[in-house]
Design an enzyme around this catalytic site. Sequence first.
Site, PDB file in Angstrom:
ATOM      1  N   LYS A  90       0.348  -1.235  -0.405  1.00 35.25           N
ATOM      2  CA  LYS A  90       0.194  -0.111  -0.381  1.00 35.25           C
ATOM      3  C   LYS A  90       1.551   1.298  -0.320  1.00 35.25           C
ATOM      4  O   LYS A  90       2.167   1.092   1.116  1.00 35.25           O
ATOM      5  CB  LYS A  90      -0.588  -0.563   1.117  1.00 35.25           C
ATOM      6  CG  LYS A  90      -1.358   1.415   1.564  1.00 35.25           C
ATOM      7  CD  LYS A  90      -2.910   1.111   0.645  1.00 35.25           C
ATOM      8  CE  LYS A  90      -4.111   2.515   0.032  1.00 35.25           C
ATOM      9  NZ  LYS A  90      -3.416   2.600  -0.376  1.00 35.25           N
ATOM     10  N   LYS A 114       5.606   2.743   8.676  1.00 35.76           N
ATOM     11  CA  LYS A 114       4.728   3.949   8.528  1.00 35.76           C
ATOM     12  C   LYS A 114       2.666   3.506   8.365  1.00 35.76           C
ATOM     13  O   LYS A 114       2.056   3.351   9.307  1.00 35.76           O
ATOM     14  CB  LYS A 114       4.428   5.328   7.340  1.00 35.76           C
ATOM     15  CG  LYS A 114       3.134   6.065   7.973  1.00 35.76           C
ATOM     16  CD  LYS A 114       2.925   7.129   6.136  1.00 35.76           C
ATOM     17  CE  LYS A 114       4.275   7.561   6.089  1.00 35.76           C
ATOM     18  NZ  LYS A 114       3.914   8.639   4.942  1.00 35.76           N
ATOM     19  N   LYS A 126       4.847   1.623  -2.525  1.00 42.27           N
ATOM     20  CA  LYS A 126       5.161   3.528  -3.846  1.00 42.27           C
ATOM     21  C   LYS A 126       5.139   3.739  -5.140  1.00 42.27           C
ATOM     22  O   LYS A 126       6.058   2.040  -5.600  1.00 42.27           O
ATOM     23  CB  LYS A 126       6.223   3.900  -2.681  1.00 42.27           C
ATOM     24  CG  LYS A 126       6.100   5.411  -3.218  1.00 42.27           C
ATOM     25  CD  LYS A 126       5.362   5.998  -2.261  1.00 42.27           C
ATOM     26  CE  LYS A 126       4.775   7.161  -2.354  1.00 42.27           C
ATOM     27  NZ  LYS A 126       3.732   7.943  -0.978  1.00 42.27           N
ATOM     28  N   GLY A 165      -2.662   7.823  -4.059  1.00 41.74           N
ATOM     29  CA  GLY A 165      -2.073   9.291  -4.706  1.00 41.74           C
ATOM     30  C   GLY A 165      -1.124  10.125  -3.991  1.00 41.74           C
ATOM     31  O   GLY A 165      -0.787   9.091  -2.616  1.00 41.74           O
ATOM     32  N   ASP A 166      -0.153  10.867  -4.569  1.00 45.49           N
ATOM     33  CA  ASP A 166       0.602  11.848  -3.600  1.00 45.49           C
ATOM     34  C   ASP A 166       1.372  12.610  -4.463  1.00 45.49           C
ATOM     35  O   ASP A 166      -0.051  13.289  -5.471  1.00 45.49           O
ATOM     36  CB  ASP A 166       2.286  10.176  -3.440  1.00 45.49           C
ATOM     37  CG  ASP A 166       3.235  11.112  -2.831  1.00 45.49           C
ATOM     38  OD1 ASP A 166       3.682  10.959  -1.543  1.00 45.49           O
ATOM     39  OD2 ASP A 166       4.340  11.800  -3.461  1.00 45.49           O
ATOM     40  N   THR A 210      -4.308  13.423   5.341  1.00 36.89           N
ATOM     41  CA  THR A 210      -2.785  13.764   5.549  1.00 36.89           C
ATOM     42  C   THR A 210      -3.105  15.341   6.671  1.00 36.89           C
ATOM     43  O   THR A 210      -2.278  14.875   7.930  1.00 36.89           O
ATOM     44  CB  THR A 210      -2.093  13.561   4.775  1.00 36.89           C
ATOM     45  OG1 THR A 210      -2.150  12.391   3.939  1.00 36.89           O
ATOM     46  CG2 THR A 210      -0.953  13.342   4.661  1.00 36.89           C
TER      47      THR A 210
HETATM   48  P1  NDP Z   1       0.794  17.843  -4.137  1.00 34.34           P
HETATM   49  O1  NDP Z   1       1.186  17.939  -5.403  1.00 34.34           O
HETATM   50  O2  NDP Z   1      -0.593  18.068  -3.651  1.00 34.34           O
HETATM   51  O3  NDP Z   1       1.475  19.011  -3.648  1.00 34.34           O
HETATM   52  C1  NDP Z   1       2.813  19.058  -3.356  1.00 34.34           C
HETATM   53  C2  NDP Z   1       3.192  20.544  -2.624  1.00 34.34           C
HETATM   54  O4  NDP Z   1       4.907  20.262  -2.538  1.00 34.34           O
HETATM   55  C3  NDP Z   1       3.501  21.621  -3.869  1.00 34.34           C
HETATM   56  O5  NDP Z   1       2.886  22.920  -3.293  1.00 34.34           O
HETATM   57  C4  NDP Z   1       4.638  21.607  -4.850  1.00 34.34           C
HETATM   58  O6  NDP Z   1       4.683  23.255  -5.015  1.00 34.34           O
HETATM   59  C5  NDP Z   1       6.077  21.694  -3.998  1.00 34.34           C
HETATM   60  N1  NDP Z   1       6.347  20.746  -4.081  1.00 34.34           N
HETATM   61  C6  NDP Z   1       6.886  19.578  -4.591  1.00 34.34           C
HETATM   62  N2  NDP Z   1       8.312  19.059  -5.352  1.00 34.34           N
HETATM   63  C7  NDP Z   1       8.441  20.850  -4.340  1.00 34.34           C
HETATM   64  C8  NDP Z   1      10.479  20.337  -5.031  1.00 34.34           C
HETATM   65  N3  NDP Z   1      10.712  19.627  -5.725  1.00 34.34           N
HETATM   66  N4  NDP Z   1      10.531  21.846  -4.183  1.00 34.34           N
HETATM   67  C9  NDP Z   1       9.688  23.095  -3.582  1.00 34.34           C
HETATM   68  N5  NDP Z   1       8.227  22.514  -4.037  1.00 34.34           N
HETATM   69  C10 NDP Z   1       8.187  21.051  -4.004  1.00 34.34           C
HETATM   70  O7  NDP Z   1       1.744  16.270  -3.747  1.00 34.34           O
HETATM   71  P2  NDP Z   1       0.781  16.435  -2.007  1.00 34.34           P
HETATM   72  O8  NDP Z   1       0.923  17.116  -1.142  1.00 34.34           O
HETATM   73  O9  NDP Z   1       0.041  15.255  -2.320  1.00 34.34           O
HETATM   74  O10 NDP Z   1       2.607  15.564  -0.915  1.00 34.34           O
HETATM   75  C11 NDP Z   1       3.353  16.478  -0.500  1.00 34.34           C
HETATM   76  C12 NDP Z   1       4.212  15.974   0.522  1.00 34.34           C
HETATM   77  O11 NDP Z   1       3.556  15.137   1.540  1.00 34.34           O
HETATM   78  C13 NDP Z   1       5.211  14.595  -0.421  1.00 34.34           C
HETATM   79  O12 NDP Z   1       6.519  14.235   0.299  1.00 34.34           O
HETATM   80  C14 NDP Z   1       4.472  13.191  -0.228  1.00 34.34           C
HETATM   81  O13 NDP Z   1       5.117  12.673  -0.614  1.00 34.34           O
HETATM   82  C15 NDP Z   1       4.125  13.271   1.499  1.00 34.34           C
HETATM   83  N6  NDP Z   1       2.900  12.583   1.867  1.00 34.34           N
HETATM   84  C16 NDP Z   1       0.964  12.844   0.713  1.00 34.34           C
HETATM   85  C17 NDP Z   1       1.203  12.535   1.625  1.00 34.34           C
HETATM   86  C18 NDP Z   1      -1.086  12.490   0.521  1.00 34.34           C
HETATM   87  O14 NDP Z   1      -1.948  11.519   1.221  1.00 34.34           O
HETATM   88  N7  NDP Z   1      -1.678  13.311  -0.331  1.00 34.34           N
HETATM   89  C19 NDP Z   1       0.182  10.751   2.139  1.00 34.34           C
HETATM   90  C20 NDP Z   1       1.440  11.023   3.200  1.00 34.34           C
HETATM   91  C21 NDP Z   1       2.591  11.687   3.256  1.00 34.34           C
HETATM   92  P3  NDP Z   1       4.565  22.982  -6.821  1.00 34.34           P
HETATM   93  O15 NDP Z   1       3.147  23.249  -6.980  1.00 34.34           O
HETATM   94  O16 NDP Z   1       5.000  23.819  -7.717  1.00 34.34           O
HETATM   95  O17 NDP Z   1       5.041  21.268  -8.140  1.00 34.34           O
END
Ligand code: NDP
Length: 445
Positions: A90, A114, A126, A165-166, A210
């Site tokens: 998962k 996790k 993943k 998603g991620d 999250t």
């Molecule tokens: P989204 O795609 O919804 O948002 C990602 C955010 O981070 C955007 O604001 C993006 O900006 C920014 N970002 C991405 N890559 C970079 C980078 N290289 N440098 C700077 N900013 C960056 O993703 P999520 O919110 O879903 O995920 C965010 C984090 O949380 C990740 O690490 C993910 O693995 C983790 N996570 C997510 C979960 C979920 O349920 N969604 C669960 C657990 C962990 P921009 O739009 O400019 O790319």
Amino acid sequence: MRYIEEVMNKVKTQNPDQPEFLQAVQEVLETLAPVVERNEALYRKQALLERMTIPERAIVFRVPWVDDAGNVQVNTGYRVQFNGAIGPYKGGLRFHPSVNLSIIKFLGFEQVFKNSLTGLPMGGGKGGSDFDPKGKSDREIMAFCQSFMSELYKHIGPDTDVPAGDIGVGGREIGFLFGQYRRLRNAYHAGVLTGKGLTYGGSLARTQATGYGLLYLTREVMEHNGHTLKGKTVAVSGSGNVAIYAIEKAWQLGAKPVTCSDSTGWIYDPEGIDVALLKQVKEVDRARLTQYAAARPSAQYHQGRGVWTVKCDVALPCATQNELHLEDAQLLVAGGVTAVCEGANMPTTLEATRYLQEHGVLFCPGKAANAGGVAVSGLEMCQNSMRYSWSFEEVDSKLEGIMVNIYKNIDAAAKEYGMEGNYVAGANIAGFLKVADAMLAQGVI
Ligand code: NDP
């Protein structure tokens, strides 16, 4: 601890070109020393740590698709099925140009611990692609998702592997992926993906899970250490799914979130982030933060990175890996930060983590702090199996219970092994023990 060092050396030799994976393994292994010490002979004989650091399976595949101009584009797709000892694999799918095998392996490895911490029966995996969804039309996104699923469907299923998603994969992408899976299988396996839309098997509160879970856990960390979230200034990075709902729940718990960011710039809003406006900009218009700044007189927009220069009580990195460096940790400590809790996966570098811990900052790692997302994904699978759905309040209260329990378990594990207050060690140990016991019980697999 010789066994741990030997394994770390092997992992380095086997994966010389995978820095993120090595970082994740090192962080886990170095905190397992007291557990391994108690069971060294058994673990060594069983090659337990060697087995834990090699995925059960890693699938790499070609994803050809046609863009709006009629040209063929091609990306690389990945699915790493890391450890299935306690349940079906998962973990999410990430679509971002930075994606490579090292990043997917680090995320899959973290996911194992996790998922174990949630208390639900889920193994760790993943996947993703170096496809960049930014600036693509809906048709291009669909074409890519359909091609991606045309290979992935062979390897997943409700009892085998359940992606979600991620970064770069939200409700729209999950919809296209689910549609293609259903067409290829000619069967309605609702539980094959999570994060689905509410009309076709999604769970209420999955979108919020999250970010909300992160705040429930942050509240526990604060309150058990004599602090409160109420009235506190919170710095958040990112402006995607995790950041938006972390900001929303921070307000609901009486704190004041004042920052957010994307990969080009960041916002400081001394009056507090306007969540409704942020949702409009990011979720509806799929626009940049400059649009937020233009619509909000109190907001200051800065190019580049800089969220951690803001004086705050609580810092919540919610963007991506390695976004909080040693210099940022130094600034946060100088500004009097009380807690840093990771919404993203591994957003804090190893040096920054050590600095924060050495300076008395309450630090909670992503594998505990952001586990609410996968926990509600687990609840979505549960609802799909029952062919039934719970109300928002039911799911949210289950989520809150799971986060409270995670805090109890990581706190207890840290105490039991003589590292009180070290939630990194607590999370790694508590997550590890369940998976280790299951692997040992299942023989040489
Ligand atoms: P989204 O795609 O919804 O948002 C990602 C955010 O981070 C955007 O604001 C993006 O900006 C920014 N970002 C991405 N890559 C970079 C980078 N290289 N440098 C700077 N900013 C960056 O993703 P999520 O919110 O879903 O995920 C965010 C984090 O949380 C990740 O690490 C993910 O693995 C983790 N996570 C997510 C979960 C979920 O349920 N969604 C669960 C657990 C962990 P921009 O739009 O400019 O790319």
